[in-house]
Scaffold this motif. Sequence first.
Motif, PDB file in Angstrom:
ATOM      1  N   VAL A 272     -27.735  12.914  44.314  1.00  0.00           N
ATOM      2  CA  VAL A 272     -26.980  13.850  45.153  1.00  0.00           C
ATOM      3  C   VAL A 272     -27.590  15.243  45.134  1.00  0.00           C
ATOM      4  O   VAL A 272     -27.273  16.076  45.994  1.00  0.00           O
ATOM      5  CB  VAL A 272     -25.507  13.926  44.709  1.00  0.00           C
ATOM      6  N   SER A 290     -24.262  15.577  48.707  1.00  0.00           N
ATOM      7  CA  SER A 290     -23.082  15.233  47.919  1.00  0.00           C
ATOM      8  C   SER A 290     -22.470  13.905  48.326  1.00  0.00           C
ATOM      9  O   SER A 290     -21.836  13.230  47.516  1.00  0.00           O
ATOM     10  CB  SER A 290     -22.031  16.340  48.049  1.00  0.00           C
ATOM     11  N   ASP A 673     -23.350  21.197  37.512  1.00  0.00           N
ATOM     12  CA  ASP A 673     -23.673  20.292  38.616  1.00  0.00           C
ATOM     13  C   ASP A 673     -22.962  18.949  38.519  1.00  0.00           C
ATOM     14  O   ASP A 673     -23.137  18.098  39.400  1.00  0.00           O
ATOM     15  CB  ASP A 673     -25.186  20.051  38.668  1.00  0.00           C
ATOM     16  N   THR A 674     -22.195  18.731  37.446  1.00  0.00           N
ATOM     17  CA  THR A 674     -21.527  17.434  37.284  1.00  0.00           C
ATOM     18  C   THR A 674     -20.010  17.570  37.418  1.00  0.00           C
ATOM     19  O   THR A 674     -19.244  16.863  36.763  1.00  0.00           O
ATOM     20  CB  THR A 674     -21.884  16.806  35.929  1.00  0.00           C
ATOM     21  N   GLN A 676     -16.744  17.228  39.919  1.00  0.00           N
ATOM     22  CA  GLN A 676     -16.207  16.682  41.163  1.00  0.00           C
ATOM     23  C   GLN A 676     -15.040  17.570  41.584  1.00  0.00           C
ATOM     24  O   GLN A 676     -14.102  17.776  40.816  1.00  0.00           O
ATOM     25  CB  GLN A 676     -15.745  15.247  40.982  1.00  0.00           C
ATOM     26  N   SER A 710     -16.960  11.255  44.089  1.00  0.00           N
ATOM     27  CA  SER A 710     -17.796  10.631  43.066  1.00  0.00           C
ATOM     28  C   SER A 710     -16.990  10.390  41.801  1.00  0.00           C
ATOM     29  O   SER A 710     -16.515  11.346  41.177  1.00  0.00           O
ATOM     30  CB  SER A 710     -19.004  11.521  42.736  1.00  0.00           C
ATOM     31  N   LEU A 713     -20.645  11.675  37.901  1.00  0.00           N
ATOM     32  CA  LEU A 713     -21.791  12.533  38.174  1.00  0.00           C
ATOM     33  C   LEU A 713     -22.507  12.759  36.859  1.00  0.00           C
ATOM     34  O   LEU A 713     -21.877  13.057  35.843  1.00  0.00           O
ATOM     35  CB  LEU A 713     -21.351  13.878  38.772  1.00  0.00           C
ATOM     36  N   ILE A 720     -29.509  15.174  39.873  1.00  0.00           N
ATOM     37  CA  ILE A 720     -28.127  14.780  39.589  1.00  0.00           C
ATOM     38  C   ILE A 720     -27.826  13.538  40.413  1.00  0.00           C
ATOM     39  O   ILE A 720     -28.169  13.474  41.603  1.00  0.00           O
ATOM     40  CB  ILE A 720     -27.130  15.902  39.950  1.00  0.00           C
ATOM     41  N   TYR A 721     -27.209  12.559  39.792  1.00  0.00           N
ATOM     42  CA  TYR A 721     -26.876  11.337  40.517  1.00  0.00           C
ATOM     43  C   TYR A 721     -25.392  11.023  40.376  1.00  0.00           C
ATOM     44  O   TYR A 721     -24.708  11.563  39.498  1.00  0.00           O
ATOM     45  CB  TYR A 721     -27.726  10.156  40.038  1.00  0.00           C
ATOM     46  N   ARG A 722     -24.915  10.147  41.237  1.00  0.00           N
ATOM     47  CA  ARG A 722     -23.505   9.786  41.230  1.00  0.00           C
ATOM     48  C   ARG A 722     -23.333   8.291  41.373  1.00  0.00           C
ATOM     49  O   ARG A 722     -24.251   7.560  41.782  1.00  0.00           O
ATOM     50  CB  ARG A 722     -22.767  10.473  42.378  1.00  0.00           C
TER      51      ARG A 722
END
Length: 740
Positions: A272, A290, A673-674, A676, A710, A713, A720-722
């Motif tokens: 994301v 996102s 960044d993590t 939601q 998400s 995260l 950064i991934y979700r």
Amino acid sequence: MRIFPGATHTLAHTLCAAGWFFTGLGVAPGLTFAADSNEQAVTLQSVTVSATRREEPLQKIPVAVTVVNGEQLERDGRNSVSSIVQQVPSLNFRTGASNKDTSLFVRGVGTISTSPGVEPTVATVIDGVVYARPGQTTLDLLDLDRIEVLRGPQGTLFGKNASAGVMNIVSRAPTTETHGYIDQSNFTGNESRTRFGLGGSLIPDTLTGSFTAMFRTYDGNVDNQYNGQEVNGYNHKGARGKLVFTPDDDLTLTVIADYMQSHDDAPNGVVVQSLTPGFGNALAPVWASSDNRKINTDTRSRVADINKGLSAQLDWNLGDYTLTSITAWRGWDNTQYQDGDRLSTITADFPGSADKGDLTFNQYSQELRLASPKGDFLEYVGGLFYMHGKDDETYQRTLTTPASVNRGVADYSTTSDSYAVFGESTLNFTPTLRGIAGLRWTHDDLKYDHRRVSTSATAVTGIQPDTSSSGSVDEDGWSGRLGLQYDLTDTVTTYLTYSRGYKGPAYNVFFNMQPRDTGALKPETSNNWELGIKTTAWNHRLTANVAVFHSEYDNYQANFFDTVAGQVVTRLINAGSVSTEGVELDYALQATRQLKLSGALAYTHARIDEFGCPAGAAASCNVNGKPLPYSPDWKSYVRADYSIPLDNGLDVELGTDYSWQSEVQYDISQNPDTKQGTYGIWNASIALADYTNGWRVALLGKNLADKSYSPLLATGGSYIYRAVPRDDERYFGVQLRKEF
């Protein structure tokens, strides 16, 4: 006792409102009403639970419990443990690319770890059998009667200890009347769900049985740009059988067998946000955003999972006493393939990384309980519990660069034995005043072996060099509960309890285990205070439960992000002390014969009080006063059901629900960044039913506002991934059910 600012004021107003207007009933979306043919009375049907190891009315027990109706879950298409968290505000769920990585949270507290050397903070019990590993509980639920979510430390009544809560799942009992059903659902996205069941009397007055099976398939809602395939889908099938043998009025033997096979291909995170230009260029043609639902990878992340078990429960009436024995075995086999680099190309800056993990786990448990008769001054339930668990895993990682291929293989195992004596008593001082006292002694033995070999003598990205270690630890722990319960009226009861929670020692056993990880983690302990009120009003048409709680945890076992061999990993540590406090409200209202309203609201202030920073930590340890992961401050659920009877014997049924939660942080290190943000999910359905002829057809709409969110995260170092949920976008389905 420390309560968060404003709690006294909030509690006073909430309890006053509850006492005048509501009756506590948990979420209760699937409740029916009772009607007298002459007076046309409209009431909510009372709910019976087994949370206290006796069948008792929910409104009479001094425990904070949310009850979710099994029939309504099936109608809503909620088929797994993870799917109910929207309906229970005090409950949260951590997802992952593999069910091995999942865990439950109650009141903001849970354990995030793939290590087989740690027990779950929230225990899952299905038909009296404790599931030792969190990943076992992600299986599909069959023939479900209800789910009871018990909040706060449990252990004086349940076989396995639980320091934060228990999810108690109860399946339907076979009936003497022969019956069957078939249920077929089809959703957009090429998702199909088929369930069928058959049950009834096999030997008159002696043996009844039931059999349920299901098949579920889904293509997925994530596109792999590398090969054009759809992923994030599944293929599930399984069966469950139950036999109930009653040779006389004093003896009942229940035997349950189940087998579930799952194949999931959830990607190992959908990017994301790219934190470096180089990774963003390597990810092309996928562009991070996102609400991204695209990947670009040459390795298909997937999981093959088998869950199976056999249990026998004997209930024997010895005069006015009841002796219960539950003997169980469960097996779990899990193989996962994961793409570690999340890219389709190999470069010197971004080498290829692929993992394969094989897990075999077996557990054996034995529980004995004795329940005294009801109505005496002293009532009690006491028992003995033993569980043996054995886990064997092999994990392999392959690192590919333009110039070389390196491989690391780790073989590790854990063996656990847990022994316990537990009991809880109720002292009936007067018809309206009762005392509560419970105590538990637990002895845990835990040992591990670990050996890793690598083709490289030095550390390479994601692979540490050769190592081997082993260890063992044993601990004794005490936990318990004290309290008072007072009935203000016949329809209003209050309680105040103190509970001591205990969670056994742990080892951080994983692929890249190092010498610093060989020490045992200390047991986690907690102190919990709870004040509650359960009320019934308006001629049993209105119900509400309110609970105010404060909990303090010491030696909290948690994962903290770190960098090992150039790769971001999570380290299981004794993180220090944390606390959680808040207010919970569950309510239900039978407004008219046709209209039912229900819902729940939770304010949970879960915070890190004092964090113990591990040596060499890569992430910031300045987290005191920050929120615990997977714990939004506010979470709510509301539901409305309206039925319209037609003249020809048909019924039109309208249903809608809305779940909402505030901002949530997924990383204990407070990565900005993590997070939601706040979001809500709106679902609705319309059905036409003819219950005389046993059929029902429904149209379901999920996430009607088309809100992307998400449930996970995390950081991968340069991105950064979700995780992408099934309802990340609007979709629809048709459900057909025929009973015979």
